[in-house]
Design a protein around this motif. Structure first.
Motif, PDB file in Angstrom:
ATOM      1  N   SER A 196      -9.422  16.588   7.166  1.00 29.24           N
ATOM      2  CA  SER A 196      -8.479  15.473   7.207  1.00 29.24           C
ATOM      3  C   SER A 196      -9.193  14.133   7.267  1.00 29.24           C
ATOM      4  N   MET A 197     -10.425  14.113   7.780  1.00 35.00           N
ATOM      5  CA  MET A 197     -11.190  12.870   7.870  1.00 35.00           C
ATOM      6  C   MET A 197     -12.179  12.713   6.723  1.00 35.00           C
ATOM      7  N   ILE A 198     -12.235  13.697   5.825  1.00 33.90           N
ATOM      8  CA  ILE A 198     -13.177  13.658   4.708  1.00 33.90           C
ATOM      9  C   ILE A 198     -12.498  13.041   3.491  1.00 33.90           C
ATOM     10  N   ASP A 199     -13.165  12.069   2.873  1.00 37.58           N
ATOM     11  CA  ASP A 199     -12.611  11.425   1.679  1.00 37.58           C
ATOM     12  C   ASP A 199     -12.957  12.197   0.413  1.00 37.58           C
ATOM     13  N   VAL A 200     -14.181  12.686   0.330  1.00 43.58           N
ATOM     14  CA  VAL A 200     -14.639  13.428  -0.852  1.00 43.58           C
ATOM     15  C   VAL A 200     -15.203  14.756  -0.371  1.00 43.58           C
ATOM     16  N   TRP A 201     -14.582  15.832  -0.827  1.00 44.05           N
ATOM     17  CA  TRP A 201     -15.022  17.172  -0.421  1.00 44.05           C
ATOM     18  C   TRP A 201     -15.499  17.910  -1.659  1.00 44.05           C
ATOM     19  N   ILE A 202     -16.764  18.304  -1.630  1.00 42.16           N
ATOM     20  CA  ILE A 202     -17.389  18.976  -2.764  1.00 42.16           C
ATOM     21  C   ILE A 202     -17.886  20.336  -2.295  1.00 42.16           C
ATOM     22  N   LYS A 203     -17.492  21.374  -3.022  1.00 44.25           N
ATOM     23  CA  LYS A 203     -17.920  22.727  -2.680  1.00 44.25           C
ATOM     24  C   LYS A 203     -18.979  23.200  -3.668  1.00 44.25           C
ATOM     25  N   LEU A 204     -20.023  23.791  -3.112  1.00 47.18           N
ATOM     26  CA  LEU A 204     -21.099  24.385  -3.895  1.00 47.18           C
ATOM     27  C   LEU A 204     -21.094  25.883  -3.627  1.00 47.18           C
ATOM     28  N   ARG A 205     -21.301  26.677  -4.663  1.00 46.93           N
ATOM     29  CA  ARG A 205     -21.301  28.117  -4.432  1.00 46.93           C
ATOM     30  C   ARG A 205     -22.261  28.813  -5.387  1.00 46.93           C
ATOM     31  N   ARG A 206     -22.587  30.032  -5.009  1.00 46.18           N
ATOM     32  CA  ARG A 206     -23.458  30.865  -5.840  1.00 46.18           C
ATOM     33  C   ARG A 206     -22.608  31.767  -6.735  1.00 46.18           C
ATOM     34  N   HIS A 207     -23.071  31.928  -7.967  1.00 44.12           N
ATOM     35  CA  HIS A 207     -22.409  32.833  -8.907  1.00 44.12           C
ATOM     36  C   HIS A 207     -23.454  33.836  -9.369  1.00 44.12           C
ATOM     37  N   GLY A 222     -28.825  27.956   0.103  1.00 44.42           N
ATOM     38  CA  GLY A 222     -29.426  27.958  -1.226  1.00 44.42           C
ATOM     39  C   GLY A 222     -28.576  27.376  -2.324  1.00 44.42           C
ATOM     40  N   THR A 223     -27.461  26.763  -1.973  1.00 42.14           N
ATOM     41  CA  THR A 223     -26.587  26.209  -3.008  1.00 42.14           C
ATOM     42  C   THR A 223     -26.913  24.758  -3.339  1.00 42.14           C
ATOM     43  N   GLY A 224     -27.854  24.134  -2.636  1.00 43.40           N
ATOM     44  CA  GLY A 224     -28.289  22.793  -3.006  1.00 43.40           C
ATOM     45  C   GLY A 224     -27.664  21.660  -2.217  1.00 43.40           C
ATOM     46  N   LYS A 225     -27.170  21.929  -1.023  1.00 42.90           N
ATOM     47  CA  LYS A 225     -26.509  20.883  -0.231  1.00 42.90           C
ATOM     48  C   LYS A 225     -27.488  19.767   0.135  1.00 42.90           C
ATOM     49  N   THR A 226     -28.642  20.156   0.673  1.00 44.39           N
ATOM     50  CA  THR A 226     -29.632  19.150   1.067  1.00 44.39           C
ATOM     51  C   THR A 226     -30.144  18.381  -0.141  1.00 44.39           C
ATOM     52  N   SER A 227     -30.301  19.054  -1.260  1.00 45.73           N
ATOM     53  CA  SER A 227     -30.782  18.382  -2.472  1.00 45.73           C
ATOM     54  C   SER A 227     -29.776  17.350  -2.952  1.00 45.73           C
ATOM     55  N   MET A 228     -28.491  17.657  -2.841  1.00 47.62           N
ATOM     56  CA  MET A 228     -27.462  16.676  -3.194  1.00 47.62           C
ATOM     57  C   MET A 228     -27.574  15.448  -2.288  1.00 47.62           C
ATOM     58  N   ALA A 229     -27.723  15.704  -0.985  1.00 46.91           N
ATOM     59  CA  ALA A 229     -27.834  14.592  -0.032  1.00 46.91           C
ATOM     60  C   ALA A 229     -29.099  13.784  -0.282  1.00 46.91           C
ATOM     61  N   ALA A 230     -30.213  14.471  -0.600  1.00 51.78           N
ATOM     62  CA  ALA A 230     -31.471  13.767  -0.868  1.00 51.78           C
ATOM     63  C   ALA A 230     -31.370  12.917  -2.126  1.00 51.78           C
ATOM     64  N   ALA A 231     -30.684  13.425  -3.145  1.00 52.64           N
ATOM     65  CA  ALA A 231     -30.509  12.654  -4.379  1.00 52.64           C
ATOM     66  C   ALA A 231     -29.724  11.380  -4.106  1.00 52.64           C
ATOM     67  N   MET A 232     -28.670  11.485  -3.299  1.00 50.14           N
ATOM     68  CA  MET A 232     -27.907  10.295  -2.950  1.00 50.14           C
ATOM     69  C   MET A 232     -28.747   9.333  -2.119  1.00 50.14           C
ATOM     70  N   THR A 233     -29.603   9.872  -1.247  1.00 51.18           N
ATOM     71  CA  THR A 233     -30.460   9.042  -0.413  1.00 51.18           C
ATOM     72  C   THR A 233     -31.425   8.223  -1.257  1.00 51.18           C
ATOM     73  N   VAL A 234     -32.132   8.894  -2.166  1.00 53.55           N
ATOM     74  CA  VAL A 234     -33.103   8.197  -3.018  1.00 53.55           C
ATOM     75  C   VAL A 234     -32.417   7.140  -3.870  1.00 53.55           C
ATOM     76  N   ASN A 235     -31.272   7.482  -4.431  1.00 56.97           N
ATOM     77  CA  ASN A 235     -30.558   6.528  -5.283  1.00 56.97           C
ATOM     78  C   ASN A 235     -30.132   5.292  -4.483  1.00 56.97           C
ATOM     79  N   ALA A 236     -29.628   5.514  -3.258  1.00 54.29           N
ATOM     80  CA  ALA A 236     -29.217   4.380  -2.427  1.00 54.29           C
ATOM     81  C   ALA A 236     -30.409   3.497  -2.079  1.00 54.29           C
ATOM     82  N   CYS A 237     -31.558   4.110  -1.758  1.00 55.06           N
ATOM     83  CA  CYS A 237     -32.760   3.323  -1.438  1.00 55.06           C
ATOM     84  C   CYS A 237     -33.213   2.521  -2.650  1.00 55.06           C
TER      85      CYS A 237
END
Length: 558
Positions: free
Chosen positions: A419-430, A276-291
């Protein structure tokens, strides 16, 4: 037309040719052994038909299946064996046991070799496949006769200078008794099936190869309706492609957190967070923008079907369906749902890489990548994920992966692939005061000037919005508390401004009073100083008069 390396005969299976450092030894026999269902016939057909496509005619000798069945198998994998036969570039010899080929109770190999030689001469074949040769085992009365006859066949094949592939079943007694691997074949390839967690993986190993080097590790391979696909264990040298071009995430606030322009093209991004922290939504936003930027995206979903994914992301304005329209070659978005629990790790790896090679995407999304490791123990999942990330980076493709963290993980990733990740972004609930807010933090971004601030993001019908947290007198606030705190602070600020204005007015009035009093005191001081000056002047005049009088009297007496 021949293959590029004159010492090898390419099999047409890229991963196998990599292990063999070019292909099978040209002009010499190779033994392919394995149990039922390991892919011997498919590899043989691929080797044979690839050679025909390259201009090398072939002969297929079968001791087990009928020619008609082999033609159907070839057609099922996209090889036009029937057309090759009509064109005279392929000939299939049906050598299944026949009483006409038997002298007494035993097989006479001289007749077999004569038929094969005739077919080779008539077609001008440079490639030969002998399928299921171990069927001959029961046609000999003594072990030494079989060993001797097999050695004679292999010697004859070497004299023919034909690139030969002979398949046998994986029968331990057969290979041990007759020493087929050690004394007969120039190259030996072993196939087997490995069962782990009730999931089967096919494995290939080059046991030996005379006159040349070869890979020594077991390599998994994929066998399905599209044929053989194989990825060997890669070398130890990292050769990832590097680009200075930036790729926007499609989320302005996230781009700002990554230095303003987004991550580098060809980098790997990981979104980690609880449910529920929005991981898929982040990926979908990047997908639409790239398309929308004209880039091609391969989206592999391990938990949601295509319809679920499309419907759910419409709620935040991400229209994935629009980019899936058109033919497979023209559309910008390829959506591939895959159930993670149905396949083994190696098969997932190979299917993903095969899809990447087929579609040639600019961006690959793996959502969530943690599904591949949920049932695994030990380091197998980590090793597979590291290989997958390395292969994608090596191809210069931007990768976006999501990782589901458990509620008790305390934000710690268990994939151990950072170690193989260039950009690591953490999402969390507050969660506070009965409300849940979503927070985003950039843990690391190689080569980018990142923001170190924890920010809040919200879902809207126009997409994801990232906002700076409100920092007030009472600390940091998010969500409705943020709005209430901000409203309260604005009222306090207004009140303080009023009090400040009044205090400044009082200070101004006091300054005026002090200034007036200072002027009055200065006037009084000036008046007193003037009186004193007058008094001094009067005294000085009197003293001067007395001095003059004394001087006059003194002169008169003289």
């Amino acid at each position: 037309m021949t293959t590029a390396n004159p010492e090898t005969a390419a099999t047409g299976i890229q991963g196998l040719d990599f292990l063999l450092q070019g292909g099978l030894p040209r002009g010499r026999p190779t033994l392919l052994r394995g149990g039922p269902g390991t892919g011997k016939t498919v590899i043989s057909l691929t080797f044979l038909c690839h050679g025909i496509r390259q201009g090398e005619n072939g002969v297929l000798v079968t001791f087990d299946e009928s020619p008609e069945a082999l033609i159907r198998h070839a057609a099922g994998f996209g090889f036009a064996a029937d057309r090759f036969i009509e064109e005279g570039r392929l000939r299939i010899l049906d050598m299944r046991p026949d009483r006409n080929e038997v002298v007494g109770d035993y097989v006479e190999l001289t007749a077999v070799m004569a038929r094969i030689d005739h077919a080779l001469q008539k077609t001008g074949a440079q490639r030969l496949v002998v399928d299921a040769m171990d069927v001959l085992e029961g046609a000999f009365s003594a072990e030494i006769s079989l060993r001797g006859e097999l050695a004679r066949v292999f010697d004859w094949l070497r004299e023919c200078r034909t690139s030969s592939l002979i398949t046998i079943g994986e029968q331990e007694e057969f290979t041990t008794r007759y020493g087929l691997e050690d004394y007969v074949a120039d190259c030996v390839i072993s196939l087997k099936q490995d069962l782990d967690h009730r999931v089967m993986t096919r494995l290939l190993r080059v046991v030996k190869r005379r006159g040349g080097g070869h890979g020594t590790s077991e390599a998994p391979f994929l066998l399905d309706g599209d044929g053989i696909f194989m990825i060997p264990v890669t070398g130890s040298v990292l050769r990832a492609r590097v680009s200075d071009e930036h790729l926007s995430t499609g989320i302005p606030g996230l781009d700002a957190m990554l230095g303003g322009q987004g991550p580098y093209r060809g980098s790997t991004l990981l979104f980690s967070g609880q449910a529920g922290t929005g991981k898929t939504s982040m990926a979908a936003a990047m997908t639409v923008n790239a398309c929308e930027q004209g880039r091609k995206v391969l989206y592999i979903s391990f938990e949601e079907s295509v319809d679920e994914l499309v419907r759910n992301q419409l709620s935040i304005g991400a229209d994935l369906r629009r980019h899936t329209e058109g033919s497979e070659a023209d559309r910008r978005l390829i959506l591939q749902p895959v159930r993670a629990v149905e396949l083994g790790l190696e098969e997932h790896l190979m299917r993903i890489m095969r899809s990447i090679r087929r579609h040639q995407p600019d961006l690959v999304v793996l959502d969530p990548i943690s599904s591949l490791a949920t049932r695994r123990t030990g380091d197998s999942a980590k090793d597979m994920l590291l290989r997958l990330i390395h292969l994608i980076k090596e191809a210069g493709i931007t990768a976006v992966a999501t990782e589901l963290l458990t509620d008790d993980s305390q934000g710690v990733s268990h994939l151990d692939v950072s170690s193989m990740i260039d950009v690591w972004i953490k999402l969390r609930r507050h969660e506070n005061n009965g409300e849940m807010n979503r927070l985003i933090t950039v843990v690391k971004a190689r080569g980018l000037p990142i923001s170190s601030q924890v920010k809040e993001f919200r879902f809207t019908d126009q997409g994801l919005v990232i906002e700076d947290p409100y920092i007030g007198e009472s600390g940091i606030a998010y969500g409705t508390v943020r709005e209430a705190r901000q409203s309260e602070d604005e009222q306090v600020i207004e009140q303080l401004h009023t009090e400040l204005s009044r205090a400044m007015q009082r200070r101004h009035e006091l300054d005026e009073i002090n200034a007036a009093a200072e002027r009055l005191a200065r006037a009084e001081r000036d008046t007193r100083a003037l009186d004193i000056e007058r008094e001094i002047a009067g005294i000085e005049r009197r003293l001067a008069n007395i001095q003059r009088a004394r001087s006059a009297i003194s002169r008169s007496r003289q």
